[in-house]
Design a protein around this motif. Structure first.
Motif, PDB file in Angstrom:
ATOM      1  N   LEU A 332       0.827  -1.206   0.000  1.00 10.07           N
ATOM      2  CA  LEU A 332       0.000   0.000   0.000  1.00 10.07           C
ATOM      3  C   LEU A 332       0.859   1.253   0.000  1.00 10.07           C
ATOM      4  O   LEU A 332       0.654   2.186  -0.798  1.00 10.07           O
ATOM      5  N   THR A 335       2.676   2.120  -3.323  1.00 12.70           N
ATOM      6  CA  THR A 335       1.882   2.304  -4.539  1.00 12.70           C
ATOM      7  C   THR A 335       1.359   3.734  -4.598  1.00 12.70           C
ATOM      8  O   THR A 335       0.682   4.193  -3.682  1.00 12.70           O
ATOM      9  N   LEU A 339      -6.239   4.141  -5.048  1.00 16.22           N
ATOM     10  CA  LEU A 339      -6.057   2.690  -5.003  1.00 16.22           C
ATOM     11  C   LEU A 339      -7.286   2.000  -4.440  1.00 16.22           C
ATOM     12  O   LEU A 339      -7.860   2.444  -3.442  1.00 16.22           O
ATOM     13  N   ARG A 362      -3.715   5.530   1.715  1.00 12.14           N
ATOM     14  CA  ARG A 362      -3.539   5.217   0.296  1.00 12.14           C
ATOM     15  C   ARG A 362      -4.771   4.688  -0.427  1.00 12.14           C
ATOM     16  O   ARG A 362      -4.836   4.787  -1.657  1.00 12.14           O
ATOM     17  N   ALA A 363      -5.727   4.097   0.261  1.00 10.48           N
ATOM     18  CA  ALA A 363      -6.838   3.435  -0.426  1.00 10.48           C
ATOM     19  C   ALA A 363      -8.071   4.338  -0.494  1.00 10.48           C
ATOM     20  O   ALA A 363      -8.384   5.053   0.462  1.00 10.48           O
ATOM     21  N   ASP A 407      -6.951   5.131 -11.405  1.00  5.65           N
ATOM     22  CA  ASP A 407      -6.913   4.259 -10.227  1.00  5.65           C
ATOM     23  C   ASP A 407      -5.977   3.072 -10.431  1.00  5.65           C
ATOM     24  O   ASP A 407      -5.655   2.688 -11.555  1.00  5.65           O
ATOM     25  N   ARG A 408      -5.573   2.486  -9.320  1.00  2.48           N
ATOM     26  CA  ARG A 408      -4.902   1.196  -9.300  1.00  2.48           C
ATOM     27  C   ARG A 408      -5.793   0.217  -8.551  1.00  2.48           C
ATOM     28  O   ARG A 408      -6.357   0.570  -7.512  1.00  2.48           O
ATOM     29  N   LEU A 410      -5.385  -3.189  -6.577  1.00  2.96           N
ATOM     30  CA  LEU A 410      -4.284  -3.959  -6.001  1.00  2.96           C
ATOM     31  C   LEU A 410      -4.822  -5.162  -5.249  1.00  2.96           C
ATOM     32  O   LEU A 410      -5.511  -5.022  -4.241  1.00  2.96           O
TER      33      LEU A 410
END
Length: 446
Positions: A332, A335, A339, A362-363, A407-408, A410
């Protein structure tokens, strides 16, 4: 009793490692028997075909088998705390593992690498560095080939072993030329009584080592007082990051190795892995040219921050190897960009609270699936939107509904895979298949 007395040996657990123990001991004329709690363990058919005279006790650990044995060899997945193992130990029977057997038979220097996270990546980098320097290296143990199977090959210049805490529990005689502890974070608390017990198992890698490589923080431990220690870390370490002409470089003491922007590996945790590999290379006195050349081209291993595809501005990343909280936290934090995290599975008794900070930072959303999804949800519900689904297929479908350009997505489960998959590789391959299948038929960008 010495290793050459050839006592009757009971091998507990018939997986890949257990079968390698059978091959090794039978070749030496040691009488062996095998027991496994499963009715049909993975290597049963090949055992019966190649070693029909070996006695096999299945469907539970046989009391008779333990009573006949003069020494016990346990596979890594078999806990030393099982009552049958404890009773054998109380009777004075030696309790060994495959790495202890290997230690008494290997004829070349050993590099031993362990840690909660990053073991396979560092092992892979060092393998390539040694080969680039012109040396022969045999790689195995927790990394692919069982250690004892390596002895069937021509003796190399080095044995490079990735070791788990399970393997280290029963290892006392390895005496590596270089021992490496990459990091420590809570894991396997379904097997160990405490985090401290788990850390103690990891630190067994230092036993008998000629040189020790660790983080600067770990090196402050008093156990290093009488050992030759090389440190790695982002600053104030033997292998570290320093600015040269305002650009970050990996350096070893005063020697520049490679500019950070030349590395193929991405993420802060992989930068730490790279520093560890540089420290190992210098402990082995490998040429700097071989070290730098390897780092310029090494792009990582499957299922470890593996970019599957970028489509419609969305990156899909497979980090199925993240089977504990520490590994997912590192993924996390390493990156960049908005996310969506996919996590869940078999939690191994872990405390998921440390995920909160990294997820909050991060998310934008978390999608949970699998057996322990509810446990993780309880910890993360107040941080970001949390979606709970049944399967990984459902998780990918939910991700497609909520992602936007930039966006990513993961997959970094923070859990073992065994509730739904045989291993993390199968889980990662399933994720890749689901991504390819679904993004071809769905509109990903909203």
């Amino acid at each position: 009793m010495t290793m050459t007395d050839k006592p009757s040996t009971l091998i507990v657990g018939l997986g890949k490692t257990g079968f390698s123990c059978v091959k090794c001991l039978v070749a030496e004329g040691v009488p062996v028997a095998v027991t496994d709690s499963r009715e049909h363990p993975p290597y049963l058919d090949v055992l019966k075909e190649e070693y029909p005279d070996v006695a096999v006790f299945l469907g539970g650990f046989s009391d008779d088998a333990f009573k006949m044995a003069q020494q016990i060899v346990i596979s890594p997945g078999v806990s030393r705390t099982l009552p049958e193992i404890q009773q054998a130990e109380n009777r004075g029977l030696p309790i060994l593992g495959d790495i202890e057997l290997f230690a008494h038979r290997c004829k070349a220097p050993v590099i031993a690498i362990t840690g909660s996270n990053g073991k396979s990546t560092v092992t892979a980098i060092v393998n390539k560095m040694i080969k680039a320097a012109g040396y022969k290296v045999s790689v195995g143990a927790n990394y692919g080939t069982p250690a004892l199977d390596l002895l069937e090959e021509e003796t190399p210049d080095y044995y490079l072993l990735e070791l788990s805490s399970f393997q280290l529990e029963t290892t006392t005689s390895l005496s590596p030329v270089v021992s490496v502890l990459l990091n420590l974070s809570p894991d396997h608390l379904d097997r160990y009584n405490s985090v401290e017990d788990y850390y103690a198992a990891k630190r067994r890698v230092y036993r008998g080592a000629s040189q020790v490589i660790s983080t600067t923080e770990e090196a402050a431990n008093t156990i290093f007082k009488d050992k030759n220690c090389i440190t790695f870390g982002f600053s104030d370490s033997d292998a570290c990051i320093k600015k040269i002409d305002d650009e970050p470089w990996i350096v070893y003491r005063t020697q520049p190795i490679i500019a950070v922007n030349e590395l193929q590996l991405l993420g802060q945790h992989n930068l730490s892995n790279t520093l560890a590999a540089v420290a190992i290379a210098n402990a082995l006195a490998l040429p700097l040219s071989a070290v730098a050349a390897t780092l310029k081209i090494f792009s990582g291993l499957p299922h470890r921050m593996e970019l599957i595809i970028e489509k419609n501005g969305v990156k899909w990343i497979n980090d199925s190897k993240a089977t504990n909280v520490g590994s997912t936290t590192a993924a996390l934090l390493g990156t960049n960009g908005p996310l969506v995290l996919l996590a869940g599975g078999e939690g191994k008794g872990a405390d998921f609270t440390p995920l909160r900070t990294a997820v909050a930072q991060r998310a934008k959303a978390v999608i949970l699936y699998g057996r322990d999804a509810s446990l993780i949800s309880t910890v993360l519900n107040e941080c970001v939107p949390v979606y709970q689904v049944a399967t990984l297929d459902d998780a990918v479908g939910q991700a497609i509904k909520i992602v936007k350009k930039g966006d990513r997505v993961l997959l970094s489960p923070a859990c073992a895979s065994f509730d739904l998959y045989d291993n993390y590789e199968q889980r990662g391959d399933a994720f890749k298949s689901l991504v390819y299948k679904n993004i071809d038929r769905e509109k990903v960008c909203l």
